[in-house]
Scaffold this active site. Structure first.
Site, PDB file in Angstrom:
ATOM      1  N   PRO A  84      65.756  15.432   8.909  1.00  0.00           N
ATOM      2  CA  PRO A  84      64.999  15.601   9.845  1.00  0.00           C
ATOM      3  C   PRO A  84      63.840  14.831  10.444  1.00  0.00           C
ATOM      4  O   PRO A  84      62.792  15.069   9.864  1.00  0.00           O
ATOM      5  CB  PRO A  84      65.334  17.227  10.525  1.00  0.00           C
ATOM      6  CG  PRO A  84      65.729  17.672   9.369  1.00  0.00           C
ATOM      7  CD  PRO A  84      66.121  16.593   8.545  1.00  0.00           C
ATOM      8  N   LYS A  85      63.318  14.641  11.855  1.00  0.00           N
ATOM      9  CA  LYS A  85      62.318  14.282  11.583  1.00  0.00           C
ATOM     10  C   LYS A  85      61.322  15.045  12.361  1.00  0.00           C
ATOM     11  O   LYS A  85      61.799  15.058  13.542  1.00  0.00           O
ATOM     12  CB  LYS A  85      61.876  12.603  12.927  1.00  0.00           C
ATOM     13  CG  LYS A  85      61.142  11.814  12.881  1.00  0.00           C
ATOM     14  CD  LYS A  85      60.376  10.848  13.469  1.00  0.00           C
ATOM     15  CE  LYS A  85      59.771   9.688  13.743  1.00  0.00           C
ATOM     16  NZ  LYS A  85      58.202  10.529  13.865  1.00  0.00           N
ATOM     17  N   TRP A  86      60.245  15.635  12.535  1.00  0.00           N
ATOM     18  CA  TRP A  86      59.389  16.637  12.670  1.00  0.00           C
ATOM     19  C   TRP A  86      58.537  16.285  13.296  1.00  0.00           C
ATOM     20  O   TRP A  86      57.499  15.141  12.780  1.00  0.00           O
ATOM     21  CB  TRP A  86      59.267  17.256  11.775  1.00  0.00           C
ATOM     22  CG  TRP A  86      60.489  18.091  10.417  1.00  0.00           C
ATOM     23  CD1 TRP A  86      60.830  17.403  10.112  1.00  0.00           C
ATOM     24  CD2 TRP A  86      60.927  19.434  10.812  1.00  0.00           C
ATOM     25  NE1 TRP A  86      61.686  18.228   9.173  1.00  0.00           N
ATOM     26  CE2 TRP A  86      61.478  19.818   9.527  1.00  0.00           C
ATOM     27  CE3 TRP A  86      60.887  20.063  11.513  1.00  0.00           C
ATOM     28  CZ2 TRP A  86      62.595  20.849   9.800  1.00  0.00           C
ATOM     29  CZ3 TRP A  86      61.214  21.635  11.499  1.00  0.00           C
ATOM     30  CH2 TRP A  86      62.359  22.069  10.387  1.00  0.00           C
ATOM     31  N   GLY A 123      63.606  13.435  16.552  1.00  0.00           N
ATOM     32  CA  GLY A 123      65.261  12.084  15.366  1.00  0.00           C
ATOM     33  C   GLY A 123      65.303  12.360  14.107  1.00  0.00           C
ATOM     34  O   GLY A 123      65.148  13.242  13.614  1.00  0.00           O
TER      35      GLY A 123
END
Length: 350
Positions: A34-36, A186
């Site tokens: 996951p893109k934090w 994203g």
């Protein structure tokens, strides 16, 4: 601090691509995560002291005393972690990331920092390991770094977390859709064989992209003093009020000057013929920045590309696509925006 990597260390960056890839640029296998949406942070722990560096190599340590305590208490041995600082909000079962609360943590007053650390405590999500004990892992492949990271953080608990990963592109595509509802923006793809390259865009990022037709409310003069630096945008809400939602920028030198002439007929003027101006809110990260703007009559529509919303505003600066002379400004409403389905952050972070 006595660690096997140079301090401060620039984080490795990512370049944007439109879709989830099956393999890396050279055909190598990928790991997806996951893109934090928080503050990038590199945490240094020498066994006694903790420092947290930002993407711009500035120190974040004083702003997050609760994370300093957590890292010192939970990390089992000296190490350097790459990760993201986030703030969680919402009731159990409906948690999401809270960018506004996170941004408020950057405050000059020590008393305010301590108060916010109790009211809106931060968490640290680790996604890479750059050193452990007296070993630098920068030249090790990501597959090795990830394995060592899982061993290092096997027994940690909130607010310290290990990000989840997958090697299945289909699962990553599901994450891209579902996780946005928890406030993530994203997916990141990393080559399993890739070494850690500080400051270089070696990773791949896939973010949400959408378009919206917006009303041009005003413009700001470019910092050079010549031409338009940015356009301020708005949308009509259910009550018919025109509300600011963000801005669009990144015009060429020639285009900035052209825009001044193009927008001149729309400039609002007072009884004496002077342009009506306003003052925007100052950003705590750049408090000296000029936020004044020139008001325009709301008659011009522009189509922009944006990634996600933060409340009723674009989370990041939008990208200019095209003018829409065929659109009635009154038709530019919030109803056109795609809203992600709610998703519980706890299911992402574990």
């Amino acid at each position: 601090m006595d660690l096997p990597v140079a301090l401060p260390l620039e984080p490795m960056l990512a370049k944007a691509i439109p879709d989830i890839p099956e393999t890396g640029p050279k055909g190598g296998a990928l790991s997806y995560e996951p893109k934090w949406d928080g503050f990038r942070g590199i945490a240094y722990f020498d066994g006694t002291d903790v420092e947290i560096g930002s993407r711009g190599s500035k120190t974040l340590t004083r702003y997050f005393p609760e994370l300093v305590e957590t890292l010192r208490a939970q990390l089992p041995r000296p190490c350097v972690l790459d990760g993201e600082i986030i703030v969680r909000t919402g009731a159990r079962g409906a948690e999401h990331l809270d960018w506004e609360s996170l941004s408020q943590r950057i405050h000059p007053a020590e008393s305010r920092i301590r108060k916010l650390a109790e009211e809106t405590p931060a968490a640290f999500v680790a996604f890479d390991l750059l050193a452990v004990r007296d070993r630098s892992l920068l030249d090790e492949p990501f597959e090795t770094r990830r394995r060592e990271l899982e061993i290092l953080l096997a027994d940690v608990a909130a607010p310290l977390h290990l990000t989840q990963t997958t090697r299945d592109a289909a699962v990553a595509r599901t994450w891209l859709t579902e996780f946005e509802g928890a406030g993530l923006d994203g997916v990141v793809a990393k080559g399993l064989a890739d070494t850690y390259q500080p400051g270089k865009r070696t990773m791949l990022k896939i973010k949400h992209e959408r378009t919206a037709d917006t009303v041009v409310l005003a413009y700001r003069v470019h910092k050079s003093g010549a031409g338009v630096g940015s356009l301020l945008l708005g949308l009509y809400d259910d009550s018919g009020e025109l509300r600011g939602v963000g801005g669009v920028a990144a015009f060429s030198d020639a285009r900035r000057l052209e825009l001044i002439d193009q927008l001149e007929p729309l400039v609002q003027r007072d009884a004496d013929g002077n342009a009506v101006t306003g003052e925007g809110e100052r950003n705590r990260f750049s408090s000296n920045k000029d936020t004044s703007f020139v008001k325009l009559r709301p008659e011009l529509v522009v189509e922009v590309r944006y990634d996600q919303m933060e409340g009723a505003r674009f989370r990041h600066t939008a990208q200019f696509l095209r003018w829409r002379p065929d659109r009635d400004p009154r038709s530019c409403t919030f109803a056109q925006l795609e809203r992600p389905i709610s998703y519980d952050l706890d299911r992402v972070i574990g």
